[in-house]
Each structure stands twice: as structure tokens, then as C-alpha cells.
Design an enzyme around this catalytic site. Structure first.
Site, short mmCIF file in Angstrom:
data_model
loop_
_atom_site.label_atom_id
_atom_site.label_comp_id
_atom_site.label_asym_id
_atom_site.label_seq_id
_atom_site.Cartn_x
_atom_site.Cartn_y
_atom_site.Cartn_z
N SER A 1 -69.75 -118.27 -1.92
CA SER A 1 -68.43 -118.17 -1.29
C SER A 1 -67.41 -117.41 -2.13
O SER A 1 -67.62 -116.24 -2.46
CB SER A 1 -67.96 -119.60 -0.98
OG SER A 1 -66.73 -119.60 -0.36
N GLU B 1 -58.48 -126.99 6.36
CA GLU B 1 -58.02 -127.21 5.01
C GLU B 1 -56.92 -126.17 4.76
O GLU B 1 -56.95 -125.08 5.34
CB GLU B 1 -59.15 -127.01 4.00
CG GLU B 1 -60.23 -128.07 4.13
CD GLU B 1 -61.22 -128.04 2.97
OE1 GLU B 1 -61.40 -129.07 2.32
OE2 GLU B 1 -61.81 -126.98 2.71
#
Ligand SMILES: CC(=O)N[C@H]1[C@@H](OP(=O)(O)O)O[C@H](CO)[C@@H](O)[C@@H]1O
Ligand SMILES: [Mg+2]
EC number: 5.4.2.3
Length: 551
Positions: A67, A387
Site C-alpha cells: 500500500s 477512515e
């Protein structure tokens, strides 16, 4: 398990010895480490994905990515048959597998676990695992290790889907198990056609002129940039310019990408004074996070950040509005009472939570990590979770979608109510139901802005973020901090919460919490207050408390 299977596992696993002294943990987002020490872990994750496929008699997925982490890192995570994250119930087994000292203990673990879970490994029941990887150079050899892991379970098939974004791989796993078309082309088709549908319903007076339909995207020099270039050729009514697509020599996640932009709040590389006032967005390294930003002036590097909380607020507002239209004039008893819920974590800016509650929405907090948010959001008919860092999605229940389809067919053709039903159905197809997806998020933001005829400035001013500060504190043992109430309260070490409270009350609109990170060996400190100075000092005082209590 027969002797052939045992000797295959023994032989193959001995080619992937665990590095001396290594300790792996299936954390918030799978295993992550320096790519050089990961071969044994990825090999074993291959075994895990095959066993999960055997157990569920469905297709599973294995994604190789780290990521937003630096380019020399890599990682591996498993997609469950739903397309979501690996069931938490299997995480302890994942840890045990990754840390097994040698081939014999690995074999023993597998035999015991298969017995406990009643998994028959006899080659008659076929496992299938879809494999994907991001653009990291270490991905190729790690993918090979994953294949060998899968092939170590007799009768298993590893299907290499090539270089993909994380959400693409999750989407494919979900599609395969639903028995629908699951190629990359099908993914692009679904996103572009549902986007087109939303755009055809943009009211006439809102149709954009000139360059208002242009978006500039920072691809983090990762897999997202190139993939977005494929997708944008299939879109009408939106012009996308991709920068940092990884082809220009820039380094993955270095001074670029959603994590950098959200945490540092400065312009990423290749952006600057020419972009003042433009609508800009950043993806992270595997394109499952998205944030927007504006460059407000040519004279500074600072940006106005439009983060995950604001994306969530825009989505919630739009969906609530469409539901309002859909239910107009319908007697309560005749309508399906759709439960709309919003899920955030303690990192959500307090101003966003106030705003969402002010809209009359049900807002709940879960611990950090999308596996928790996703699970909670799935309890609603429409569950929206994000988030603050830009990872999130919208989940629709099957029963609500079924009712919505039926209602759509009953409503008068071309009526406002029918249009609202079409929009909601399109949103359910555009938005990745498996995991947060920067492409789905981006296209939905763009379609909503055009439907509402809003500029990014207007969107950004929905509410004013409370100033906040995040710090990391290195401690001897981060597991000494134990939290409760969705991580808002530290119950251990004793006395620390009282000390944090005593600091926090000194600041107007003060809020602060601590928690051990699930991806780094640190304690994270979060503070917000009515002024930036207040947030900074509060964060520093709390960081000192962490040092005092945990040294
Ligand atoms: C404050 C923060 O941004 N935490 C991130 C980070 O987790 P930590 O457990 O805080 O290290 O990485 C996770 C995985 O990407 C992501 O889900 C989460 O939001
Ligand atoms: Mg990511």
C-alpha cells in the site's frame, strides 16, 4: 492427509525457510515487512489462501502489496470469498503459519488446523485462488512464492490476474463467487457504465461548462495511475489528468500519494502553483485510499485537505437526499424502512461527526482498521464507512436492493422518484461492495458534485475541520496500552486515561486519545482542539504522558 501431500508440503516449504529471528503478525492489513524477508511468509499465505478456499468451497484471493509503505517494503493479504478481508477467526492461524520454525512444524500446524476446521485435503475438492500484485519490483518473485504455496496443496489452482489495484482483486473474488463476469474489463465496464448512468441524470441547469469537469489525480507512482488511465478512456463528462503514474521516474509513495498528502498536508510532487484552485485528488500506492485537495495559493506548499471524513459526508448527504425524494409522499407503512448508518473511527475529525449527527444520521465508532468498519457497516441497509485517511465504501443490503429494484419498476417513468431510485441503484453498482476503492470513490464524488452543481470549494466548506495533530511515540512495549470504547479510552496502564483527561479539559473543544498502532511499532497520539496551537500542545503533553507511563 496422505503421504504424497505431506512430502509435497515438506519439500516445497523447505525451499522457503523463515529468516532467523523474524516475527510476523497478520496486522491491521495483512503481513507487511521489508520485501527481502517476506518470501516464506508469502509462500505460507499461499497455503492459507488455498485452505480458506477449500474450507469455504469458494474462490479466495491473495494480494501482494504494501500500500502506502515505502517501495522496499511489501506485504500480503488474503481476500475472503465475500471479497472482504480474511475472516478474523483465521488470523491466529495466519500468525502461527507465518512463524512456524521449520517444515515439520509447518506441516504439523496444517494437519491440526485442517482437522479442527474439518478441511479435507485429498485433491478431490478443488481450491482456487486469484492472485494480484501492485507495481513493486519485489512483487514478481513474491508472486512466484505465493503460487508455490497454493500449489503445495494438491488440487489447488493459482490464477494469476496480473498487476492490479487491491480493490480490483477483491472485486474479482466477489464477482467470481457471485457467478458474474469478473475480468478487469468487466470491472471497468461496471464502474464506467454506472458512472454514465449517474451523469445522464445530472439536472440540465447543472451541466458543467469549460474546464470545470477537469480533475487532476496524483497516482502515488503506484498501480493506480496507469489503471486510472485505462478507466478514464471509458468515461464521458469528466476529464482526468493523471500525474505520478509511475512512468515518469518518480518513486512509489515518496513525496506523493494519499497517505503523504493527508498526513503532511502539503502538495505532492508534480503539483504546484499552476494548479491553484483546481480540483485535485491523491490515490495511495495500491489505490484503495482517496483524498481530495486544493492548492489555495501559489506562494506556499500548503493545501486545503478534503479528507475521508468529507468524502463520507458528501456521500451521506447525497444518499439521504435521494432517499428523501424516493420516500416523498409514501406512507411509512408502505415503504421499506431503509436503515442508513455511518461508521467512523476515533480519528474522524470531531467536526465531521457533529455535521453528520446534525444531518440526523446514526453515527457509530469502531476501532481502527477497515475490517472493523466494514463489519459494522454491513449491519445497515445502507452502511457508509470511511477512515479519515480516505479508505471507505458504501455497503447496500441485498434486501434493500431487491426492494429498490421492485420500487423502481413501479414508479412512473421519468418521475423524480424514479430518478432517485435509478441514482441509488447506480451508486450500488459504482461503489465497490468488497472493500474501499479509490476509483469508485473518485467517480462517485465527481458524479455527486456535478449532480449538486457544487465546486470543490463548496464541498470543502460543508463544515470546518477542527485543528488536529497526530504524533507517534516509540515505547518499550506498545502492547502495554489497552483501549476500550472504540479506542477512545485507555484502560491500561492504570492512571494514564485520568492524566490524559486532566490535560484535555484545559483546551476548548479538546479531545485526545492514544492507541498502539497495528502496522508500526509505535503508540499513536491524536489530539484536536479549537486552535492548531492547542491541538499541537495537547498532542505533545499527551505524548509526554505516554513516555512517562511507558518509557
Ligand atoms: C491513523 C491511521 O491512519 N491508521 C492506519 C494504519 O493503521 P495503524 O493501526 O494506525 O497503524 O494503517 C491501517 C492499514 O492501512 C489503516 O487502516 C489505519 O487507518
Ligand atoms: Mg492502500
Amino acid at each position: 492427509m496422505d503421504e504424497d501431500q505431506k512430502s509435497i508440503l515438506r519439500r516445497a516449504s523447505s525451499r522457503f525457510p523463515i529468516p532467523p529471528g523474524a516475527k510476523f503478525s497478520y496486522g491491521t492489513a495483512g503481513f507487511r515487512a521489508d520485501a527481502l524477508v517476506l518470501e516464506s511468509t508469502v509462500y505460507r499465505a499461499g497455503i492459507l489462501a488455498a485452505l480458506r478456499s477449500l474450507k469455504t468451497r469458494s474462490v479466495t484471493g491473495l494480494m501482494i502489496t504494501a500500500s502506502h509503505n515505502k517501495i522496499s517494503d511489501n506485504g500480503v493479504k488474503i481476500a475472503d470469498p465475500s471479497g472482504g478481508m480474511l475472516t478474523q477467526a483465521w488470523e491466529p492461524f495466519a500468525d502461527a503459519l507465518a512463524n512456524a520454525a521449520d517444515s515439520d512444524s509447518l506441516l504439523q500446524l496444517i494437519i491440526e488446523f485442517a482437522k479442527k476446521e474439518s478441511i479435507v485435503i485429498d485433491g478431490n475438492c478443488r481450491a482456487e485462488v486469484l492472485l494480484g500484485r501492485d507495481t513493486r519490483p519485489s512483487g514478481e518473485s513474491l508472486l512466484e512464492a505465493a503460487k508455490q504455496g497454493i500449489n503445495s496443496i494438491v488440487g489447488s489452482a493459482a490464477v494469476d490476474m496480473g498487476i492490479l489495484t487491491t480493490p480490483q482483486l477483491h472485486w474479482m473474488v466477489r464477482a467470481r463467487n457471485k457467478g458474474v463476469k469478473a475480468s478487469e474489463r468487466d470491472y471497468f465496464e461496471q464502474l464506467s457504465s454506472s458512472f454514465r448512468c449517474l451523469m445522464t441524470l445530472v439536472p440540465g441547469e447543472c451541466k458543467v461548462k469549460g474546464t470545470d469537469n477537469k480533475l487532476v489525480v496524483d497516482g502515488a507512482n503506484g498501480v493506480g495511475g496507469g489503471k486510472l488511465e485505462c478507466l478514464m478512456n471509458m468515461l464521458d463528462g469528466l476529464v482526468i489528468e493523471v500525474r505520478n503514474d509511475g512512468k515518469g521516474g518518480g518513486i512509489l509513495n515518496e513525496g506523493v500519494g494519499a497517505d503523504y498528502v493527508q498526513k503532511e498536508k502539503v502538495v505532492p510532487q508534480e503539483f504546484g502553483s499552476n494548479d491553484v484552485g483546481m480540483r485535485c485528488a491523491s490515490l495511495d500506492g495500491d489505490a484503495d485510499r482517496l483524498v481530495y485537495f486544493i492548492v489555495p495559493s501559489a506562494s506556499s506548499d500548503n493545501i486545503v485537505l478534503v479528507d475521508g471524513d468529507k468524502i463520507l459526508s458528501l456521500f451521506a448527504l447525497f444518499i439521504k437526499e435521494q432517499l428523501g425524494i424516493l420516500y416523498k409522499g409514501v406512507h411509512e407503512n408502505n415503504a421499506y424502512q431503509a436503515r442508513l448508518g455511518v461508521v467512523q473511527t476515533a480519528y474522524a475529525n470531531g467536526a465531521s461527526t457533529d455535521y453528520l449527527k446534525g444531518l440526523g444520521l446514526e453515527v457509530v465508532l469502531t476501532p481502527t482498521g477497515v475490517k472493523f468498519l466494514h463489519e459494522k457497516a454491513a449491519e445497515y441497509d445502507i452502511g457508509i464507512y470511511f477512515e479519515a485517511n480516505g479508505h471507505g465504501t458504501i455497503l447496500f443490503s441485498d434486501s434493500f436492493l431487491c426492494w429498490l429494484e421492485k420500487r423502481h419498476n413501479e414508479l412512473p417513468e421519468g418521475s423524480e422518484q424514479q430518478k432517485a431510485a435509478v441514482r441509488l441503484l447506480a451508486v450500488s453498482k459504482l461503489v465497490n461492495q468488497a472493500v474501499g476503492d479509490a476509483f469508485s470513490g473518485l467517480l462517485l464524488v465527481e458524479a455527486i458534485l456535478q449532480n449538486l452543481n457544487w465546486s470543490i470549494n463548496h464541498w470543502s466548506e460543508l463544515y470546518r475541520d477542527l485543528p488536529s495533530r497526530q504524533l507517534k511515540v516509540k515505547v518499550m512495549d506498545r502492547t502495554a496500552v489497552v483501549t476500550a470504547n472504540a479506542e477512545t479510552v485507555a484502560v491500561k496502564p492504570p492512571g494514564i486515561q485520568e492524566a490524559i483527561n486532566a490535560e484535555t479539559v484545559k483546551y476548548p473543544r479538546g479531545r485526545s486519545f492514544i492507541r498502539p498502532s497495528g502496522t508500526e511499532d509505535v503508540i499513536r497520539v491524536y489530539a484536536e482542539a479549537s486552535s492548531q496551537e492547542g491541538a499541537d500542545t495537547l498532542a505533545q503533553s499527551v505524548a509526554k504522558l505516554v513516555e512517562q507511563f511507558l518509557g
